[in-house]
Structure formats: C-alpha cells, structure tokens
Enzyme design. Sequence first.
Site, PDB file in Angstrom:
ATOM      1  N   ASN A  88       0.825  -1.214   0.000  1.00 18.89           N
ATOM      2  CA  ASN A  88       0.000   0.000   0.000  1.00 18.89           C
ATOM      3  C   ASN A  88       0.856   1.259   0.000  1.00 18.89           C
ATOM      4  O   ASN A  88       0.497   2.266   0.584  1.00 18.89           O
ATOM      5  CB  ASN A  88      -0.923  -0.023   1.239  1.00 18.89           C
ATOM      6  N   ASN A 223      -1.225  -6.590  -4.225  1.00 18.29           N
ATOM      7  CA  ASN A 223      -1.292  -5.134  -4.284  1.00 18.29           C
ATOM      8  C   ASN A 223      -2.652  -4.643  -3.802  1.00 18.29           C
ATOM      9  O   ASN A 223      -3.684  -5.246  -4.124  1.00 18.29           O
ATOM     10  CB  ASN A 223      -1.067  -4.643  -5.721  1.00 18.29           C
ATOM     11  N   ASP A 225      -4.328  -2.217  -4.844  1.00 20.36           N
ATOM     12  CA  ASP A 225      -5.196  -1.739  -5.930  1.00 20.36           C
ATOM     13  C   ASP A 225      -5.762  -2.880  -6.774  1.00 20.36           C
ATOM     14  O   ASP A 225      -6.401  -2.646  -7.793  1.00 20.36           O
ATOM     15  CB  ASP A 225      -4.468  -0.727  -6.822  1.00 20.36           C
ATOM     16  N   LYS A 373      -4.815   0.804 -12.476  1.00 10.58           N
ATOM     17  CA  LYS A 373      -3.611   1.587 -12.736  1.00 10.58           C
ATOM     18  C   LYS A 373      -3.933   2.937 -13.370  1.00 10.58           C
ATOM     19  O   LYS A 373      -3.116   3.865 -13.309  1.00 10.58           O
ATOM     20  CB  LYS A 373      -2.667   0.807 -13.658  1.00 10.58           C
TER      21      LYS A 373
END
Length: 477
Positions: A88, A223, A225, A373
């Site tokens: 993060n 990740n 995200d 992204k």
Amino acid sequence: MGQSLSNLCGIKPAEPPQWAAFEAKMKAEGLSEAAIAAFKHNFVTLASGANLMISEWDISPVSSLPDYEQLSAEDPALLGKTVMLKLNGGLGTGMGLEKAKSLLTLRDRMTFLDFIAKQTLHMRKKYGVELAFMLMNSFSTSADTLKALKTYKGLATAGVDLEFQQNKAPKVTASDLSPAAWPANAEHEWCPPGHGDLYPALVGSGTLDKLLAKGFKYMFVSNSDNLGATMDLKLLTWFAQSGAPFAMECAKRTDADKKGGHLAKKGMFSSDLLLRESAQCPDSDEAKFQDVKRHQFFNTNNLWIDLEALKASFTKYGGMLPLPVIKNSKTVDPRDKKSTKVLQLETAMGSAIECFPGAQAILIPRSRFAPVKTTNDMLALASDAYEVTPDHRMVLKAERAGVPPNVKLDGCYKFVDGLNGLIPNGPPSMLKCSKLTIEGKMVLEAGVVFEGEAKVVNASSEAKTLKAGTYTGTVEL
C-alpha cells in the site's frame, strides 16, 4: 544470462570505491542493515558492469501450469497460521493524487481499503479464525491509511502490527555512479526501491521475526489496488500441501498483456522458474518477449511465501536476497528534465521466484487480477460490468464471461478530477460494452448505455453533453 543467476552461483563482484559514500548516506538516514545490504547488492551489480538483461537464449518457455480450476481441498485451520499482506505504498500520482491510491472511492462510497477491510472481517467471521492482516505502507501513505482504517474495530490482529513501512534507496548519478545530490530538495535524492523491497523491509523492520515468533508460517501478498486478489482458501491449502517455499499466481497472457513481464524457465533443461520484466529484455528479443503464444503466463503479483523458507534464504545469502536488478534512467528532479541524469535501481518482488529452489506457479482465473492503474480501469470497475459479492469482492458479472470492458479515455481524463467531470451523474452502463473510446471534452448524462464497440467523439474545443440513451458504433457530438 540474467545477472542474479551468476550471483547465485557464488560470483561476487568487487566492492566499488563509490560504495562507502552510499553506505554512509544510508546509515545517516537511519535505514536498516537489511535495506543497506539489498541496495549494496544492486549497486555493486550495476558498478561491476554485469549484464542486467535476460536473453531469450538463457530461458525457455513454460508450456503448462497447475490450474486453479482443478483445486478442491480446503483446510480452514491453515488460516490461523497465515498473514494477508497488502502492498500500500503507492500515492497514485499518475492519476493526479497526493494520497494513497487505495483511498480512492470506487462505488457506494467505498474505497479500496474499505473493500479489503470488509473482506478480511467477513472471512474471519465465516471461518471463525483470526486471519492476520497487515499493510506495507510508505512514509507518504501511512498516516492517511491508518486514520481511514480506524473505522474498522478489531481489524488489527492481537500482537501483530497493522503496518510496517517500505524503505527508500539513494538515486545514483548516471555519469560517475556517485550518490545523487540535489540541495534544492533533498527528498529528490531518494527513490522507492521497487516492490522487491518487501523482503528487506520485512526483515529490517523486525516484522518477519515477530511473525515467526507468533507461530505464523504462510503469507499471502498482493497489491492493494487489485481487488480481485482476495484470500483464497483453496490456494492456501494447495500452497501448504505443495511444500513449496514460494508460489506465484499467474494469468494467461493476452495481447493486452504482451508488454508486461512473463514467467519462464532458467535455461533449456531446468525446471526452475524466473520472471523476466520488459526492462530486462534485450531489444533484439522484443518480438519473442511479446509473443503471448510463446510466453503464455504473466505474474499477477499475487504471491504465497513460506516465512520459514524466507528466513532461511536471508541466512543463506548473508542477510539479503540476490534479486535481479532493474535499472531505470531518470532525472534527479522528475519535473525538471534538465536536472542531473540519475539511475534508479529497483527490484520486483515476483523475481524472488528464482531465489527459492522448488518454487511453484499456478494458473488462476482472470477474476483474481483486476488492478486499477489508470482512470480507464476505474471507469470500468465503477460500471455495472462489475458487481459486489456478499463477501465484498468486486467481480465481473456472469454476462461478461470473464472479459472486462476495454476502455480508452482521452488524455483530458487521465486524472481522477477529469474522470469525475466526465461522469458527474455516475458511470454509464457498460454491461454489454466490449470497447469504449472517448475522444474530446464531454459530460455524460445519467442513463447513458454503451453496447458493443462504442466511440464518442467531440472534435470541438467546447465541452458537449451526451444525452441519455443507448449507443453503439461511432457517435459524433
């Protein structure tokens, strides 16, 4: 041959004269011995002139992998020995943000971190096991992240810190390999060392030893995200039963993935695995690198680690992991292209697969890889092409057959503020949309539906409104 392979064979380049200055700088900054050892490996490798590329001659393709769809065994008892870690540290500056990207609101006023926290608490309740949860933050994301998570009482696991922080690395002056200096803003002298920093950060922060002392054996890393990367009991059980020290979740490459890193075998006759990133591919091999039928699998950055094996590897290699070095050419001030040319030395956490003999990889469904992204990804994820499951995962609806909408937004929507200006009334329907292209300034009314391949063009400099309705093909405003 990839440089780390030579290091694994015991060939150690000589220590360059510039090293003393780097060591002093890192110690003055209070960096851990593990962080210093990791950077030393990277810098000494660079200064030695070692080949940082991985040629097609040095590898062979992976033809098949174990398939997630064939898994059935589940052992809930393993959850009590497992830590779920989310990376993060990213600020999301590429999307115009100055805060952790995981604090972006996706839908229903929920951020990435809201989804992750709810997933963790749901799994604990479902299995009656205190699944441990941690974050690797950066200095820039720590305060905002911990503040946001205060809402979730009991998220932190007893005796386990909720976070540890990633390291930073000195930038290297390109001309003479000295430590980069930029008195106007000393922060520009440092850079993130890539997500391969996970390993020295785990060790240097004392987190690895604390987890082992608490009886933890396994770690799942992904990740923050990537909302597809949830804890999966079938995968955990497979990993534990395999006895592998390390495992990587891979997805099948498509043309959309051809520029990303791929899985390969070391040499022609070895079963040992490695990861080749685009920055490690010689120009002459680019066609083969991008051949998705030759190199079929890419790393999703969803990793499984045996913590005892990780500790043993650090001991084996003298307090570090000899990861392949990735060299990026930059300027010391990213916004001043005339400032001193520097090199940023990075490592990828997936490349650790070559540091663990017997490491495994497994083919997973694309649903476990849904990273955000760009604002293109955000718009697709916010639309009705996705739905939120009862266990707080965000997944493609069944009608999509596992294929997300392909979104291409005009450059004026690169930042989140621009995207919000495009859809002030909420996202359009894209349930039946295969590809959406937006060119020019516009605002979408509530009730806009895109189907098939849709393209909306506004050639004027004035913003225009796309009225509610169903659109397919090319529409000119």
